[in-house]
Design a protein around this motif. Structure first.
Motif, mmCIF file in Angstrom:
data_model
loop_
_atom_site.group_PDB
_atom_site.id
_atom_site.type_symbol
_atom_site.label_atom_id
_atom_site.label_comp_id
_atom_site.label_asym_id
_atom_site.label_seq_id
_atom_site.Cartn_x
_atom_site.Cartn_y
_atom_site.Cartn_z
ATOM 1 N N SER A 282 -8.478 -5.990 72.726
ATOM 2 C CA SER A 282 -8.934 -7.232 73.355
ATOM 3 C C SER A 282 -9.671 -8.045 72.292
ATOM 4 N N TRP A 283 -10.070 -9.264 72.658
ATOM 5 C CA TRP A 283 -10.797 -10.110 71.735
ATOM 6 C C TRP A 283 -11.700 -11.039 72.512
ATOM 7 N N ASN A 284 -12.664 -11.593 71.793
ATOM 8 C CA ASN A 284 -13.617 -12.524 72.409
ATOM 9 C C ASN A 284 -13.441 -13.899 71.787
ATOM 10 N N GLY A 285 -12.887 -14.819 72.495
ATOM 11 C CA GLY A 285 -12.831 -16.203 72.055
ATOM 12 C C GLY A 285 -11.657 -16.565 71.169
ATOM 13 N N SER A 286 -11.422 -15.830 70.098
ATOM 14 C CA SER A 286 -10.340 -16.204 69.202
ATOM 15 C C SER A 286 -9.631 -14.954 68.685
#
Length: 182
Positions: free
Chosen positions: A19-23
């Protein structure tokens, strides 16, 4: 952040982001050292061989464009040149793809983008990416098995100058005085 509890002896390390946060941006730092056994065939096969056919020098914007086009002409089967757009002063922000099939996204093939020259006066990264283009092209043509595996297995995007305007200004300001043309 993930850290391995014990050192791992591996030929390859695969990173699978979940997963990732924002970008979609990932920073990865891998620290490695050579296997101490000099008779280990795997270790010897992975050693880099120094080459002396590459010339390190600073390129102006027009020289950089010419070099990118010449590498593309030398290795048209594994390279593709494209523009990320134009700078505020109208210069192309050029990029090169190096891959076994550079004009197609292949499912499952990893893609990397190496970007340099965000700040105009940071010239070394730009020159290293230009050298990498030349190296991969020549070594692929010379049938270097390690480079062939890399080019066939990974789609590599090289962006040597993300800020060509800044580099032109820095190049003009410093010029011959500091040996940029050397």
């Amino acid at each position: 952040m993930n850290q391995l509890a014990v050192p791992v002896l591996a030929r390859y390390v695969r990173v699978l982001p979940q997963s990732w946060n924002g970008s979609l941006c990932m920073r990865l730092e891998v620290l490695g050292c050579p296997v101490p056994d000099p008779v280990n065939v795997q270790y010897q096969r992975n050693e880099a061989t120094p080459v002396d056919y590459l010339e390190f020098r600073h390129h102006s914007y027009s020289e950089m464009v010419e070099l990118i086009k010449s590498v593309n002409a030398e290795c048209p089967n594994i390279t593709s040149v494209y523009s990320l757009g134009r700078s505020s002063k109208g210069l192309d922000i050029m990029a090169m793809i190096i891959s076994g099939n550079p004009t197609e996204h292949e499912i499952g093939e990893p893609e990397l983008r190496f970007t340099a020259g965000l700040h105009g006066n940071e010239a070394v990264g730009r020159e290293l990416l230009l050298l990498l283009m030349q190296f991969l092209c020549k070594e692929f043509r010379d049938r270097n098995p390690r480079v062939q595996r890399l080019v066939e297995g990974v789609r590599i995007h090289l962006v040597p100058s993300l800020n060509p305007d800044g580099h032109v200004e820095a190049f003009r300001a410093v010029g011959v005085t500091w040996g940029w043309h050397g």
